[in-house]
Design a protein around this motif. Structure first.
Motif, mmCIF file in Angstrom:
data_model
loop_
_atom_site.group_PDB
_atom_site.id
_atom_site.type_symbol
_atom_site.label_atom_id
_atom_site.label_comp_id
_atom_site.label_asym_id
_atom_site.label_seq_id
_atom_site.Cartn_x
_atom_site.Cartn_y
_atom_site.Cartn_z
ATOM 1 N N ARG A 1 52.423 37.029 0.961
ATOM 2 C CA ARG A 1 51.066 37.535 0.727
ATOM 3 C C ARG A 1 50.819 38.855 1.473
ATOM 4 O O ARG A 1 49.810 39.517 1.232
ATOM 5 C CB ARG A 1 50.037 36.500 1.197
ATOM 6 N N GLN A 2 51.717 39.211 2.377
ATOM 7 C CA GLN A 2 51.495 40.398 3.215
ATOM 8 C C GLN A 2 52.500 41.514 2.974
ATOM 9 O O GLN A 2 52.186 42.691 3.197
ATOM 10 C CB GLN A 2 51.551 40.000 4.699
ATOM 11 N N PRO B 1 49.144 47.192 1.992
ATOM 12 C CA PRO B 1 48.649 48.118 3.014
ATOM 13 C C PRO B 1 47.577 47.457 3.880
ATOM 14 O O PRO B 1 46.697 46.758 3.379
ATOM 15 C CB PRO B 1 48.065 49.266 2.198
ATOM 16 N N GLY B 2 47.686 47.657 5.183
ATOM 17 C CA GLY B 2 46.706 47.107 6.100
ATOM 18 C C GLY B 2 46.991 45.698 6.560
ATOM 19 O O GLY B 2 46.325 45.194 7.475
ATOM 20 N N GLU C 1 52.655 44.544 7.711
ATOM 21 C CA GLU C 1 52.970 45.966 7.507
ATOM 22 C C GLU C 1 52.586 46.801 8.728
ATOM 23 O O GLU C 1 53.227 47.812 9.023
ATOM 24 C CB GLU C 1 52.287 46.482 6.245
ATOM 25 N N LEU C 2 51.548 46.380 9.472
ATOM 26 C CA LEU C 2 51.218 47.073 10.716
ATOM 27 C C LEU C 2 52.370 46.962 11.704
ATOM 28 O O LEU C 2 52.770 47.955 12.338
ATOM 29 C CB LEU C 2 49.936 46.498 11.324
ATOM 30 N N TYR C 3 52.921 45.765 11.856
ATOM 31 C CA TYR C 3 54.056 45.576 12.767
ATOM 32 C C TYR C 3 55.244 46.419 12.327
ATOM 33 O O TYR C 3 55.903 47.070 13.155
ATOM 34 C CB TYR C 3 54.456 44.101 12.814
ATOM 35 N N SER D 1 45.223 50.299 14.592
ATOM 36 C CA SER D 1 45.288 48.850 14.435
ATOM 37 C C SER D 1 44.257 48.343 13.441
ATOM 38 O O SER D 1 44.354 47.208 12.955
ATOM 39 C CB SER D 1 45.092 48.152 15.793
ATOM 40 N N HIS D 2 43.289 49.170 13.124
ATOM 41 C CA HIS D 2 42.230 48.825 12.169
ATOM 42 C C HIS D 2 41.746 50.140 11.578
ATOM 43 O O HIS D 2 41.713 51.166 12.263
ATOM 44 C CB HIS D 2 41.082 48.102 12.890
#
Length: 563
Positions: free
Chosen positions: A474-475, A479-480, A484-486, A544-545
């Protein structure tokens, strides 16, 4: 830099003094908890073939190495941290050949592999302890452990007043061969985990054999469990306080007699010589719950271990002042001995940081959360967890990730109490729920049996329904997403050389904002309730956000900028 640690321009600087290229100085290492990562045969327990089959996830994520929690033969009284045979594989996890294959497949992908070593205690099922029970008091077999006569007229009182980390007394009385009540043995954790006597040369020699056994099979190092606990104060003096698993500055002007004794360093100097005799860079990593930072730094002096987990950082409050203080102290203490600092936010023993950071600031770290307990704010917790991770990955030194944190996994806080398996739950008289909530098998596929953990619905701990929304499928590519951040943070960290950089505090920025420069990157975390304003023309690398308003950093957000 002047005597106060500031440059003439007013920027306070803390250096990562060693410029060497050793991989472990800046590596990101991923902890795999074998029971809960991937189940290849559908029995509900993760295993070594399952880990091998999912190694590409670690390559895609971008880590440098993996660390495996214990997979050795064990009765599993403490999820494998009660080892019955240090030089084999428990059948529930596979065979020795599976370990060899895993090591080879990891190396083929450019991944280092570290295994757990548990030297403070064995399982009560270990052949040594069984021999001790069948032997007389004072025998060589009993001298491998900490056996003592009891106090009182009939020896029916424990030798001292120590408590166990998991609850209750740290002493268990045995029945002698003639059927009479006999001596007591020490167990700082569970009665199924008798403490070894590290004053016995036989113990030291045998563990060197274990080191060589796994080094010969190609492992790249060892994470050493309870590294600060091997040596006990020889008089076993009373200690009228809960022993936790940690040691600080001491009480009543003395250190806790079961933790962080100076003589423990003799062991690690010997082990370092063994590792240095092998080709390649093999490492030792200390699980040492030791404060202050200077005491912890003693474990990573040049002739001892390579890394020591920074648990003071893990437990620091979510505020600019607390974070700056622990980061500065850690870098200074480790820099004084030429060692990197090793940052960590979560592992198999603590509440996941996506939940921990959703509790009110200043809340003591709970030993598990369950039904009826105060529940953290899951949205706030994940927001702060993402900010904390981006902050951690920007710091000089090494970093450890715990499986599933790249998915933003929270603690399982609604687990039925009857499903709990951590000995802490029973030993504490159901006062502390323990560590099961962070050990639940992780979700790979939202719509698959056991969320892709295995080919069936079997799962050794129950998985919550909300696991579907955190599943990898699901990730990935979204994007976001936390995953994907990691991935992006790890890619940028490597590209920008942040792990091998040096940190300079921004003296013009103060609480509630934390700001520093590492190499060509300015890192800013806003801990306050109001937006922080970025410098004009700031080039954002990663956040991070999302920044809803350009140039303004909302609360609980970390940004990386071009310095």
């Amino acid at each position: 830099m002047n005597e106060h640690g500031t440059t003439p321009h007013g920027t306070e600087k803390t250096l990562n003094t060693h410029k060497g290229s050793e991989w472990w100085r800046h590596a990101v290492i991923y902890q795999v908890y074998p029971r809960s990562w991937a189940d290849s045969d559908g029995d509900g327990l993760g295993d070594l073939p399952g880990i091998t089959g999912r190694l590409d996830h670690l390559v895609e994520l971008g880590v440098d190495a993996l660390w495996l929690s214990p997979f050795y033969p064990s009765p599993q009284a403490d999820a494998g941290y009660d080892v019955a045979d240090y030089r084999n594989v428990d059948p529930i996890f596979g065979q020795l050949e599976d370990a060899d294959k895993l090591i080879g497949e990891a190396h083929a992908r450019g991944l280092k592999l570290i295994v757990d070593l548990v030297p403070n205690h064995t399982s009560s099922a270990h052949e040594w302890f069984q021999e001790a029970l069948a032997s007389e008091p004072g025998s060589p077999a009993r001298n491998r452990y900490v056996f003592r006569d009891g106090k009182g007229a009939n020896g029916d009182q424990p030798p001292n007043d120590w408590s166990a980390v998991f609850g209750g007394s740290a002493w268990q009385r045995v029945t002698e061969l003639d059927g009479t009540p006999g001596q007591w043995y020490l167990h700082l954790f569970d009665p199924a985990q008798p403490d070894l006597n590290w004053d016995n040369p036989e113990i030291r020699a045998d563990f060197v054999k274990t080191l060589r056994f796994w080094l010969d099979r190609g492992v790249d190092g060892f994470r050493v469990d309870v590294a600060h606990g091997l040596i006990k104060q020889r008089d076993l003096a009373n200690w009228h306080y809960p022993i936790g698993g940690a040691t600080g500055d001491g009480v009543e002007g003395r250190r806790a007699p079961m933790w962080d004794q100076d003589e423990v360093h003799e062991v690690y100097r010997e082990w370092r010589q063994v590792l240095d005799s092998y080709e390649g860079e093999r490492i030792l990593v200390a699980e040492a719950w030791v404060q202050p930072a200077e005491r912890l730094a003693a474990y990573v002096r040049p002739d001892e271990m390579h890394q020591a987990f920074n648990f003071e950082y893990l437990e620091a409050h979510w505020s600019a002042a607390a974070q700056r203080s622990v980061i500065g102290r850690s870098l200074a203490a480790n820099g004084a001995v030429g060692a990197p600092t090793t940052w960590v936010l979560s592992n198999h023993d603590v509440l996941r940081h996506a939940s921990r950071l959703g509790l009110p600031i200043g809340t003591p770290r709970p030993d598990g959360i369950g039904i009826g307990d105060p529940q953290p704010d899951p949205v706030l917790g994940l927001r702060r967890a993402r900010a904390a991770t981006l902050l951690m990955l920007s710091l000089p030194g090494g970093a450890y990730l715990y499986q599933g944190e790249e998915l933003g996994l929270p603690e399982h806080m609604t687990m039925p109490d009857e499903a709990r398996q951590d000995p802490t739950w029973e030993r504490s008289g159901h006062e502390r729920r323990g560590r099961d909530g962070c050990r639940v098998p992780i979700p790979w596929e939202a719509d698959a049996p056991s969320y892709g953990f295995g080919p069936t619905d079997a799962s050794w701990l129950p998985q919550p329904e909300l696991w579907a929304e955190y599943a990898l499928d699901r990730q990935r590519g979204v994007p976001g997403s936390t995953y994907e951040l990691y991935r992006e943070a790890l890619r940028r960290r490597r590209e920008l050389g942040l792990g091998s950089g040096e940190l300079t505090w921004d003296a013009d920025v103060s609480d509630p904002v934390l700001s520093f420069v590492n190499g060509g990157v300015r890192v800013l975390t806003n801990f306050g309730p109001d937006d922080a304003v970025l410098p004009d023309g700031a080039e954002v690398i990663l956040t991070s956000h999302p920044l809803e308003t350009p140039g303004r950093v909302p609360s609980d957000v970390t940004v990386w900028l071009r310095a």
